[in-house]
Design an enzyme around this catalytic site. Structure first.
Site, short mmCIF file in Angstrom:
data_model
loop_
_atom_site.label_atom_id
_atom_site.label_comp_id
_atom_site.label_asym_id
_atom_site.label_seq_id
_atom_site.Cartn_x
_atom_site.Cartn_y
_atom_site.Cartn_z
N ASP A 50 39.23 56.22 44.59
CA ASP A 50 37.81 55.93 44.71
C ASP A 50 37.11 56.96 45.61
O ASP A 50 37.77 57.71 46.35
CB ASP A 50 37.63 54.51 45.27
N ASP B 167 30.85 50.23 37.74
CA ASP B 167 31.14 48.93 38.35
C ASP B 167 30.50 47.79 37.57
O ASP B 167 30.84 46.64 37.78
CB ASP B 167 30.62 48.90 39.79
C1 GLA Z 1 34.08 50.69 44.38
C2 GLA Z 1 34.73 50.62 43.03
C3 GLA Z 1 35.10 49.18 42.72
C4 GLA Z 1 36.02 48.67 43.81
C5 GLA Z 1 35.37 48.82 45.16
C6 GLA Z 1 36.32 48.48 46.27
O1 GLA Z 1 32.83 50.06 44.38
O2 GLA Z 1 33.92 51.18 42.06
O3 GLA Z 1 35.70 49.09 41.47
O4 GLA Z 1 37.23 49.38 43.74
O5 GLA Z 1 34.92 50.14 45.37
O6 GLA Z 1 35.74 48.61 47.49
#
Ligand code: GLA
Length: 715
Positions: A456, A521
């Site tokens: 990430d 997301d």
């Molecule tokens: C980001 C990612 C999510 C999740 C969160 C965790 O927003 O896109 O899918 O992994 O971080 O903090």
């Protein structure tokens, strides 16, 4: 058919995958594109000469006294008044180089598999050398990059190195992408008028708002109509895409890295090489997208194993890491047929919410007193792979790492940048910082035999400088690639998912090192219908993380039935991101059927040719994938709104074999409220590819938000 070998060394004709690229490399000049587009068939020397002569424009009043020649690295000294290829200077001098090519290396001309042209040039006066590489790949995709070397004493500051290709005057309409968190790759169109359409990205990552592919095409171009010429910069840091139309009528599209002030200063004999810039021609957008897909699929590192059904626990538990609950989730997932279990954010020290802990890559002793062993062992015993979340470039100020090494945090002029999601950025160009993160990740991945990393990167970079030094996005981007490569070298079977606040790092630079992207997301299927459709302009579906979320979407609050959520996710690398405790026995049974269907269809879904139909009613989306041998296909008919008419017309399925007869099976799993099949559903459902492509069949009556997959099998 192979073209005749080009003996005229200064006119190079490369051809592959239905595309011709003709480069003029005459008279010691940098390569210039004479033609990039539809294949021209065999061209002998006389034909190439004629093509070149036909390209010489008249000199018009009040213009420079020779036709302006546009090299792929555009040169102001030839009278080009648009964006220059190389901008830079040595203390204000040597800012307008005039390169003379000293070595030209051509491979592949005369084959039908593309080829490469490498031109090396020098400007003795400016003390600069350049290398330009142009490559036509077997899929018909072109890529080019340039490198500049300082050959004189005194630092040379590179401000910009941009590759540009001309596009024909008839390409007057632009398409690229906008976006934001939870709404990535939203198409936007405009007319190409005199001036520059510049998509400068200073996010320090690819960006949820990245242009992704900037396309110029014949007005009204669609998925299967109109010629299009597109550009993509394969870089995960600051970057540019632009389309430019001059008052002369000349038009270019181009791209490159966006360099921050003073970011690249070359000492004598040092070189800066820009990223690959991809140029994708298509007879319609599907043709363009397929060139990207075929190229990506041909690379040795492209994932070839069936893409495992995945469960990601994020939207199920968030930071609530409770072993019993996570094991229960694993057991439910395994029953459904899931093959990979991904433990998301929250497993490491001090990470009870998103305010603290980033950087402390040790398993949290309070939450996981026995380490991750108990969950990993259970996951494996259930026959699933184990994946783990990291955010390697990031650090919370409230973390052991930040307290121990405040000097590793990126900043400018001695002040910390404004926080985003409460986090700061580690300067991975500092060798000790890089080694520390590499060591921590290696230790955890090694200890638990982690199969996949969700990598990430949850903030834009702001004032991203080396502490006490200059701008650092360029080196940060390279360090990230290096770290990914190092881990892949240490763990050859490791897969990496590129995630960045959802779909904020989707580009062909990061795809060199990763195996899928997290599209967004936002897992609301109504939003994902659009995002899957458009992310495929660059990436094939097997690289798109697509999850089935809970009934009430956590991002949009919309409610959708399982059939719409699952049918939408089916196209990509399928996963589930839902607290399965909430699933009813019937939903669990339906999920099992969807998972089985995915396993049955994934070889077609993930290896075929993309088809998106040009629909006139924008409440309906029809797309699909057809296997290369045209024996199997899967199409999706989606309703994404309510039309003003009751009958939206027959649905056509394009690019099947016209003379083959196909059985068309609608796939309906579970109860889909309000779905009614037309008469042909209860017949033998056999149609020729020609009928399906030209006449089509009646669609079902569908609720406003719904998708029906169709399995097509040649008989
Ligand atoms: C980001 C990612 C999510 C999740 C969160 C965790 O927003 O896109 O899918 O992994 O971080 O903090």
């Amino acid at each position: 058919m192979p073209t005749e070998p080009t003996t005229q060394a200064d006119l190079v004709h490369l051809t592959a995958g239905g595309v011709s690229l003709v480069l003029d490399c005459s008279e010691d000049r940098l390569p210039a594109v004479l033609h990039w587009g539809a294949a021209l068939g065999p061209l002998d020397v006389a034909a190439l000469r004629a093509l070149a002569e036909g390209d010489v424009a008249l000199v018009m009043p009040n213009e420079v006294d020779a036709p302006v020649r546009l090299a792929v690295l555009p040169e102001p000294h030839r009278g080009w008044s648009g964006r220059p290829g190389l901008s830079g200077h040595r203390d204000g001098r040597d800012w307008s180089p005039a390169f003379r090519v000293t070595a030209l290396d051509v491979t592949g001309a005369g084959s039908d598999q593309g080829g490469t042209v490498v031109a090396e040039g020098i400007d003795e006066t400016a003390g600069l050398a350049v290398r330009v590489t142009v490559e036509l790949l077997p899929s018909g995709l072109v890529r080019a990059r340039a490198a500049v070397t300082n050959r004189a004493p005194g630092a040379y500051t590179v401000d910009d190195l941009t590759i540009a290709f001309p596009v024909p005057e008839r390409a007057r309409e632009l398409l690229d992408f906008a976006g934001r968190w939870g709404k990535e790759r939203t198409p936007q169109r405009r007319e190409l008028v005199v001036g520059t359409h510049a998509r400068d990205n200073r996010k320090g990552r690819t960006g949820t708002d990245a242009a992704t592919v900037l396309t110029a095409g014949e007005p009204g171009f669609g998925f299967a109509r109109g010629e299009v010429w597109g550009v993509h910069t394969a870089w995960s840091g600051d970057h540019r895409h632009h389309a430019e139309r001059l008052s002369t009528g000349s038009q270019v599209i181009g791209g490159g890295e966006l360099l921050l002030p003073g970011e690249v200063r070359l000492a004598e004999d040092a070189t800066y090489e820009g990223p690959w810039v991809y140029f994708a021609y298509g007879d319609g957008l599907d043709d363009q997208a397929r060139r990207f897909h075929r190229w990506l699929r041909s690379r040795p590192q492209h994932p070839r194993t069936p893409r495992p059904t995945t469960i990601n626990v994020w939207e199920a538990v968030y930071f609530d890491h409770d072993l019993a609950r996570l094991i229960d989730l694993a057991e439910r997932a395994a029953r459904i047929g899931v093959e990979r279990y991904v433990l998301d954010d929250g497993w490491f020290r001090h990470r009870r919410d998103d305010h603290a802990g980033l950087g402390d890559w040790y398993v949290d002793e309070d939450v996981w007193p026995d380490g991750l062993g108990p969950i990993v062992d259970r996951v494996r015993a259930l026959g699933m792979q184990f994946g783990l979340w990291f955010e390697p470039e990031m650090v919370n100020e409230d973390s052991g790492l930040a307290r121990a090494h405040p000097e590793w945090i990126m900043q400018a002029d001695g002040r910390l940048p404004v926080r985003s999601r409460d986090q700061q950025v580690l300067d991975l160009a500092i060798p000790e910082a890089f080694d520390h993160v590499a060591e921590r990740m290696t230790a955890i991945i090694g200890e638990y035999g982690v199969d996949s990393v969700k990598w990430d990167h949850n903030r834009d970079l702001v004032e991203a400088g080396h502490p006490g030094g200059g701008a650092a996005v360029h080196e940060q981007t390279l360090a990230t690639y290096r770290l990914m490569a190092l881990l892949k070298e240490r763990f050859p079977a490791l897969e990496i998912e590129s995630c960045s606040s959802g779909g904020g790092r989707v580009d062909l630079g990061v795809i060199e090192h990763t195996d899928r992207v997290w599209v967004s997301d936002d897992i609301d299927p109504l939003e994902r219908q659009q995002m899957h459709r458009w992310t495929q302009q660059l990436l094939p579906p097997e690289l798109l993380g697509a999850h089935i979320a809970s009934g009430t979407n956590h991002t949009t609050g919309r409610n959708h039935d399982l059939a719409f959520r699952a049918g939408t996710a089916l196209v990509g690398h399928l996963g589930i991101e839902w607290d399965l405790v909430q699933a009813s026995p019937q939903q669990e049974q339906d999920l099992t059927a969807w998972t089985a269907l995915y396993k049955e269809l994934r070889s077609v879904l993930h290896g075929g040719d993309l088809v998106r139909m040009d629909e006139v009613d924008d409440t309906r989306l029809v797309s699909g994938t057809v296997s290369p041998d045209r024996q199997r296909a899967v199409f999706f008919v989606a309703s994404v709104g309510r039309s003003e008419v009751s009958h939206t017309g027959r649905v056509r399925f394009r690019d099947l074999d016209p003379d083959t007869r196909y059985r068309v099976d609608p796939i309906v799993i579970g109860e889909v409220h309000g779905l009614r099949g037309p008469a042909w559903w209860s017949g033998d459902r056999v149609f020729s590819g020609r009928v399906l492509g030209t006449v089509g069949v009646q669609p079902p009556d569908m609720p406003a938000e719904c998708v029906v997959p169709f399995r097509l099998t040649a008989i």
